[in-house]
Structure formats: C-alpha cells, structure tokens
Design a protein around this motif. Structure first.
Motif, PDB file in Angstrom:
ATOM      1  N   GLY A 167       0.799  -1.217   0.000  1.00  5.41           N
ATOM      2  CA  GLY A 167       0.000   0.000   0.000  1.00  5.41           C
ATOM      3  C   GLY A 167       0.831   1.265   0.000  1.00  5.41           C
ATOM      4  N   LEU A 168       1.856   1.328   0.851  1.00  5.09           N
ATOM      5  CA  LEU A 168       2.664   2.544   0.913  1.00  5.09           C
ATOM      6  C   LEU A 168       3.486   2.754  -0.350  1.00  5.09           C
ATOM      7  CD1 LEU A 168       3.947   2.667   4.610  1.00  5.09           C
ATOM      8  CD2 LEU A 168       2.314   4.191   3.488  1.00  5.09           C
ATOM      9  N   LEU A 169       3.972   1.660  -0.948  1.00  8.10           N
ATOM     10  CA  LEU A 169       4.718   1.810  -2.203  1.00  8.10           C
ATOM     11  C   LEU A 169       3.836   2.412  -3.296  1.00  8.10           C
ATOM     12  CD1 LEU A 169       6.800  -1.511  -2.344  1.00  8.10           C
ATOM     13  CD2 LEU A 169       7.674   0.814  -2.032  1.00  8.10           C
ATOM     14  N   ILE A 170       2.616   1.947  -3.378  1.00  8.62           N
ATOM     15  CA  ILE A 170       1.706   2.461  -4.401  1.00  8.62           C
ATOM     16  C   ILE A 170       1.300   3.895  -4.094  1.00  8.62           C
ATOM     17  CG2 ILE A 170      -0.588   2.156  -5.413  1.00  8.62           C
ATOM     18  CD1 ILE A 170      -0.247  -0.836  -5.090  1.00  8.62           C
ATOM     19  N   ILE A 171       1.021   4.203  -2.832  1.00  9.66           N
ATOM     20  CA  ILE A 171       0.616   5.571  -2.473  1.00  9.66           C
ATOM     21  C   ILE A 171       1.749   6.552  -2.741  1.00  9.66           C
ATOM     22  CG2 ILE A 171       0.010   7.058  -0.527  1.00  9.66           C
ATOM     23  CD1 ILE A 171      -1.562   4.746   0.650  1.00  9.66           C
ATOM     24  N   ARG A 172       2.977   6.178  -2.431  1.00  6.53           N
ATOM     25  CA  ARG A 172       4.107   7.080  -2.692  1.00  6.53           C
ATOM     26  C   ARG A 172       4.280   7.308  -4.195  1.00  6.53           C
ATOM     27  NH1 ARG A 172       6.490   7.698   2.169  1.00  6.53           N
ATOM     28  NH2 ARG A 172       6.417   5.946   3.628  1.00  6.53           N
ATOM     29  N   ALA A 173       4.086   6.274  -4.985  1.00  4.20           N
ATOM     30  CA  ALA A 173       4.190   6.448  -6.441  1.00  4.20           C
ATOM     31  C   ALA A 173       3.069   7.355  -6.963  1.00  4.20           C
ATOM     32  CB  ALA A 173       4.129   5.084  -7.125  1.00  4.20           C
ATOM     33  N   ILE A 174       1.863   7.213  -6.404  1.00  4.84           N
ATOM     34  CA  ILE A 174       0.750   8.076  -6.816  1.00  4.84           C
ATOM     35  C   ILE A 174       1.044   9.521  -6.466  1.00  4.84           C
ATOM     36  CG2 ILE A 174      -1.680   8.611  -6.378  1.00  4.84           C
ATOM     37  CD1 ILE A 174      -2.126   5.611  -5.947  1.00  4.84           C
ATOM     38  N   CYS A 175       1.578   9.778  -5.275  1.00  2.85           N
ATOM     39  CA  CYS A 175       1.906  11.144  -4.862  1.00  2.85           C
ATOM     40  C   CYS A 175       3.056  11.728  -5.668  1.00  2.85           C
ATOM     41  CB  CYS A 175       2.249  11.163  -3.375  1.00  2.85           C
ATOM     42  SG  CYS A 175       0.847  10.790  -2.291  1.00  2.85           S
ATOM     43  N   ASP A 176       3.904  10.876  -6.219  1.00  2.00           N
ATOM     44  CA  ASP A 176       4.996  11.345  -7.071  1.00  2.00           C
ATOM     45  C   ASP A 176       4.540  11.611  -8.497  1.00  2.00           C
ATOM     46  OD1 ASP A 176       6.775  11.252  -4.987  1.00  2.00           O
ATOM     47  OD2 ASP A 176       7.468   9.220  -5.441  1.00  2.00           O
ATOM     48  N   GLY A 177       3.274  11.350  -8.797  1.00  2.00           N
ATOM     49  CA  GLY A 177       2.740  11.682 -10.111  1.00  2.00           C
ATOM     50  C   GLY A 177       2.472  10.503 -11.024  1.00  2.00           C
ATOM     51  N   GLU A 178       2.734   9.293 -10.581  1.00  4.53           N
ATOM     52  CA  GLU A 178       2.492   8.111 -11.415  1.00  4.53           C
ATOM     53  C   GLU A 178       0.993   7.806 -11.442  1.00  4.53           C
ATOM     54  OE1 GLU A 178       2.882   5.666 -14.079  1.00  4.53           O
ATOM     55  OE2 GLU A 178       4.858   6.232 -13.261  1.00  4.53           O
ATOM     56  N   SER A 179       0.444   7.598 -12.650  1.00  6.77           N
ATOM     57  CA  SER A 179      -0.991   7.311 -12.802  1.00  6.77           C
ATOM     58  C   SER A 179      -1.264   6.064 -13.639  1.00  6.77           C
ATOM     59  CB  SER A 179      -1.703   8.513 -13.435  1.00  6.77           C
ATOM     60  OG  SER A 179      -1.144   8.827 -14.706  1.00  6.77           O
ATOM     61  N   ASP A 180      -0.228   5.446 -14.178  1.00  9.10           N
ATOM     62  CA  ASP A 180      -0.421   4.249 -14.994  1.00  9.10           C
ATOM     63  C   ASP A 180      -0.762   3.066 -14.071  1.00  9.10           C
ATOM     64  OD1 ASP A 180      -0.445   2.200 -16.788  1.00  9.10           O
ATOM     65  OD2 ASP A 180       1.600   2.482 -17.512  1.00  9.10           O
ATOM     66  N   LEU A 182      -0.847  -0.149 -14.548  1.00 12.52           N
ATOM     67  CA  LEU A 182       0.048  -1.296 -14.660  1.00 12.52           C
ATOM     68  C   LEU A 182       1.362  -1.060 -13.921  1.00 12.52           C
ATOM     69  CD1 LEU A 182      -0.512  -2.249 -18.423  1.00 12.52           C
ATOM     70  CD2 LEU A 182      -1.527  -3.296 -16.382  1.00 12.52           C
ATOM     71  N   LYS A 183       1.896   0.157 -14.029  1.00 10.00           N
ATOM     72  CA  LYS A 183       3.134   0.467 -13.315  1.00 10.00           C
ATOM     73  C   LYS A 183       2.908   0.490 -11.799  1.00 10.00           C
ATOM     74  CE  LYS A 183       5.279   3.124 -17.060  1.00 10.00           C
ATOM     75  NZ  LYS A 183       5.850   4.425 -17.464  1.00 10.00           N
ATOM     76  N   LEU A 184       1.746   0.996 -11.396  1.00  7.30           N
ATOM     77  CA  LEU A 184       1.439   0.994  -9.968  1.00  7.30           C
ATOM     78  C   LEU A 184       1.256  -0.428  -9.445  1.00  7.30           C
ATOM     79  CD1 LEU A 184      -1.099   3.967  -9.799  1.00  7.30           C
ATOM     80  CD2 LEU A 184       1.272   3.961  -9.011  1.00  7.30           C
ATOM     81  N   ALA A 185       0.595  -1.283 -10.217  1.00 12.37           N
ATOM     82  CA  ALA A 185       0.380  -2.665  -9.795  1.00 12.37           C
ATOM     83  C   ALA A 185       1.684  -3.449  -9.754  1.00 12.37           C
ATOM     84  CB  ALA A 185      -0.620  -3.342 -10.728  1.00 12.37           C
ATOM     85  N   ALA A 186       2.672  -3.037 -10.552  1.00  8.56           N
ATOM     86  CA  ALA A 186       3.963  -3.733 -10.550  1.00  8.56           C
ATOM     87  C   ALA A 186       4.718  -3.535  -9.244  1.00  8.56           C
ATOM     88  CB  ALA A 186       4.812  -3.245 -11.726  1.00  8.56           C
ATOM     89  N   LEU A 187       4.292  -2.572  -8.440  1.00 11.09           N
ATOM     90  CA  LEU A 187       4.927  -2.339  -7.145  1.00 11.09           C
ATOM     91  C   LEU A 187       4.436  -3.313  -6.072  1.00 11.09           C
ATOM     92  CD1 LEU A 187       4.765   1.568  -7.093  1.00 11.09           C
ATOM     93  CD2 LEU A 187       6.741   0.135  -7.638  1.00 11.09           C
ATOM     94  N   ARG A 188       3.580  -4.216  -6.455  1.00  8.95           N
ATOM     95  CA  ARG A 188       3.022  -5.197  -5.528  1.00  8.95           C
ATOM     96  C   ARG A 188       4.116  -6.012  -4.854  1.00  8.95           C
ATOM     97  NH1 ARG A 188       2.625 -10.495  -6.585  1.00  8.95           N
ATOM     98  NH2 ARG A 188       1.130 -11.769  -5.398  1.00  8.95           N
ATOM     99  N   HIS A 189       3.996  -6.164  -3.519  1.00  6.25           N
ATOM    100  CA  HIS A 189       4.937  -6.985  -2.757  1.00  6.25           C
ATOM    101  C   HIS A 189       4.599  -8.458  -2.950  1.00  6.25           C
ATOM    102  CE1 HIS A 189       6.976  -8.716   0.811  1.00  6.25           C
ATOM    103  NE2 HIS A 189       7.829  -7.726   0.615  1.00  6.25           N
ATOM    104  N   GLY A 190       5.606  -9.320  -2.809  1.00 10.08           N
ATOM    105  CA  GLY A 190       5.409 -10.741  -3.059  1.00 10.08           C
ATOM    106  C   GLY A 190       4.420 -11.403  -2.114  1.00 10.08           C
ATOM    107  N   ASN A 191       4.209 -10.832  -0.924  1.00 10.47           N
ATOM    108  CA  ASN A 191       3.275 -11.426   0.030  1.00 10.47           C
ATOM    109  C   ASN A 191       1.824 -11.031  -0.211  1.00 10.47           C
ATOM    110  OD1 ASN A 191       5.381 -12.694   1.393  1.00 10.47           O
ATOM    111  ND2 ASN A 191       5.672 -10.999   2.818  1.00 10.47           N
ATOM    112  N   CYS A 192       1.594 -10.131  -1.126  1.00 12.49           N
ATOM    113  CA  CYS A 192       0.226  -9.675  -1.391  1.00 12.49           C
ATOM    114  C   CYS A 192      -0.569 -10.787  -2.077  1.00 12.49           C
ATOM    115  CB  CYS A 192       0.242  -8.423  -2.270  1.00 12.49           C
ATOM    116  SG  CYS A 192      -1.383  -7.697  -2.530  1.00 12.49           S
TER     117      CYS A 192
END
Length: 390
Positions: A167-180, A182-192
């Motif tokens: 969750g925090l990896l995706i939120i930080r990417a969103i706040c940095d301006g990332e909106s794609d 697929l790129k946001l989903a690629a930040l998924r941790h292996g335990n998810c």
C-alpha cells in the motif's frame, strides 16, 4: 468521630488557583496561585502551621506540580479520587470544598490513589505518548484511504492494509505523479494475495488534483508521525535500560527469544520486549501466556511496573483497581447489582484486548476453555471481562 490526623490540611485543586484549609474557621483558609513561587509559598505556610499530612483531589493534571513540591518538602500527601469528596451539603464553593476535604482527612476517611514510582511514571509518559502517536497515525491512514476512494483508486479493496508494504509503495508512487495502473500494480509486494491484474483494475484514477494534493499532505503527516514514533521508541529503550541496569536482581535474568510470537507494525522494532519484560518482572514470562502481545506487556510495564504490582495486597485488590472485579450491591440479603464498576485505564483496555484474542483462539488452552464456558453461559462481553480478570 475520632480524630486520626490532627495536623492535616485539605487542598481544593484548581486551574488558576489552589485553596488550602488547615482548619474549619475563616482564618484557616488561604488561596495560592499556580506559579512555582506560589507552590513553594504554600509549602512554607503549611510548615508554619505545623501540618504533617495533606489531602487533595486528583483534578486533571493540575495536581502534579503541587504534589511534587509537597513531597519534596517532606509532607505526607494523600491523592484521593474526587468522587469520595463530593458529598458536601449546602452551597458549593472553593472555600467549603477545601474545608470539607480537610475535615474528611482529619477523620481518616480518605484513601490514597495508586501512584507508580518515579521511574515507572517516566516510562508511562513515553508509552502513553507513543500510544497517542499511533492513534494519530491510524487517523491519518483513514484520511488517506478516504482521498484514495475519492480519486477512485480502490486500493482498500485489493490490499488488506493501505499502510502495509504494498500500500505505501503504491501511495508514494501516486503522490509522485504516477498514474499508470500497470506500473502501480507492478509495485506489488510478493506477500500480497491479489495479482497485479486485479490491483491494476482497482487503480483507474479520475485525475482529481485537489484530492491528490490532500493525499500528499496526509502522506507527509503519516511519515512525520512514524518518525516521531521511532524517536519515542529510542527513549523507551533508554528508560528500560536505565531501570534494569540499576537493579542487580533484574540484570541477572535471561530468556531465549520467541520467534513464533507475532510482531505487527506497531511493535517497537529496536527493543527486545521479550527480554526486557522478563528482566523487569524478575523472571516472570508474561509472553508465555496465550493472548499476551508485546503491546500488552509494554502497557503493563508502563502503567504499574514491578514495584507497583507488589503494592497491592492480593490479586483481587489489583483486579478491583483495574475495574475488572464485580461490584456487588447487596441490600436486605438481595443482590441488587453485580456489574463491573465504571472507569477504565490503558492497562484494563490492553488486558481486555488480550482476553478477546484468547477467545478467538482455535486451539484448546485453559484460558480459551474458560472463555468459552463463560461465553456459553452469559455473553461475550462478560467472558472478556472475566478472562481479563484471570
């Protein structure tokens, strides 16, 4: 009635001034301010009147500085609960209140409230401040979830905890301006548990700039609170080391770590609470009890400490102080009520949470079986209270 404390004074604590009575006449009452020089002036006046013991109400936090001054001057100070001094008849005023407290204390009708020792009190300050920071961080987490939902980023649906690793990896990417997505989903941790495809479907944004700005602000607040929590953990570790190192009986104890014990994100990472609690209570392993977590042990160390527990005569006295013992009201041989008295503290809440966790256990244990028996005969609330008391 027999006079128990002939050289007694009563103090009515206030936010702007304190009223002191050393007798029941008008000349025996004086008003003092709340500044440091006023508190020392009060102590000098009590010395002039040959006062040996003082009683006061525990009004908010206004009593603490005065209590410390009087203790340092050698007075025997009784800090009593306000509900034991509210039976005065007639008109109510500050003068009458302090005289009523003085009269009750002279007759020995006031009992002192429990106060931990100085070291435990300082540890309690750090622990309570840390708990408040955690509650503030939880509130900030809810606000982040709200703004994500308004941007139509349903991260809360595909991720169990938005402040976890994924969750925090995706939120930080969103706040940095990332909106794609697929790129946001690629930040998924292996335990998810959710796949990248499922996460990408939930991250279709509506590009609202105002909500994105608010999300960025809340993320900064969350990071700031986490930094404060880490600083608080350092101070707690120093205080625990100071308490343990000053006592030879505590230093000599050692226990192996418990790798099976769950450590959540709110557990202090830089403190071995398993070892510290074992040393603090001189060989008592509280974490061996089912349902006991690191937060429960930390609350026990911070609220009462080892010396504080020994000040209670029996376990029943300790349970009564925690407001976990039934308050039986009997009249004419008939039980009118047996409800648990009103009132709560942080240790009671921690023990009730531990009892609730015991009730959710799948495996059979003595405490879990006891919980189930009470739950079958009554309700879960009664089972939680009874298990916490045990």
């Amino acid at each position: 009635m027999e006079v128990i404390n002939p050289q007694a004074a009563g103090i009515d604590i206030g936010s702007r001034s304190h009223w002191v009575a050393v007798g029941q006449t008008e000349q025996d009452v004086r008003e003092f301010g709340v500044y440091n020089q006023d508190l020392f002036g009060m102590a000098d006046w009590l010395k002039e009147r040959n006062i040996k013991t003082v009683a006061m109400e525990s009004t908010g936090t206004y009593w603490q500085n005065l209590f410390a001054v009087l203790i340092s001057r050698g007075f025997h100070v009784i800090l009593c609960n306000g509900k034991f001094t509210k039976n005065i008849k007639g008109k109510k005023s500050d003068v009458m209140d302090c005289q009523w407290i003085q009269k009750l204390h002279t007759l020995g009708l006031l009992s002192s409230s429990f106060l931990p020792d100085e070291q435990t009190e300082q540890l309690c300050t750090y622990c309570r401040h840390r708990s408040n920071l955690i509650h503030s961080a939880a509130s900030t987490s809810k606000k982040m979830q709200k703004y994500l939902r308004l941007i139509n980023l349903r991260l809360d649906v595909v991720v169990k905890d938005i402040c976890g690793l994924t969750g925090l990896l995706i939120i930080r990417a969103i706040c940095d301006g990332e909106s794609d997505p697929l790129k946001l989903a690629a930040l998924r941790h292996g335990n998810c548990r959710k796949s990248e495809e499922e996460i990408a479907l939930a991250l279709q944004s509506n590009d609202r700039k105002d909500y994105l700005f608010a999300l960025q602000q809340e993320l900064e607040t969350y990071d700031h609170l986490q930094q404060k929590i880490e600083q608080c953990d350092v101070e707690i570790e120093k205080k625990l080391a100071q308490i343990i190192d000053s006592d030879q009986d505590k230093r000599e104890h050692f226990i192996d770590p418990k790798p099976h014990k769950r450590i959540n994100k709110n557990t202090p990472k830089n403190i071995d609470l398993n070892l510290k609690s074992y040393q603090m209570f001189e060989g008592t392993d509280f974490l061996a009890i089912e349902g006991m977590s690191y937060s429960t042990v930390l609350a026990l160390m911070g609220e009462v400490g080892f010396d504080g527990i020994k000040r209670f005569k029996t376990a029943k006295h300790f349970a009564s102080w925690l407001r976990l013992a039934p308050n039986n009201k009997v009249s004419g041989g008939k039980v009118l009520s047996s409800k648990i008295p009103k009132g709560s503290n942080r240790l009671k809440i921690a023990l009730r949470n531990a009892a609730n966790a015991i009730g959710n256990l799948k495996e059979s244990t003595p405490l879990r079986d006891f919980f189930q028996r009470i739950n079958f005969r009554k309700v879960r609330v009664s089972a939680v209270s009874a298990t916490a008391r045990n």
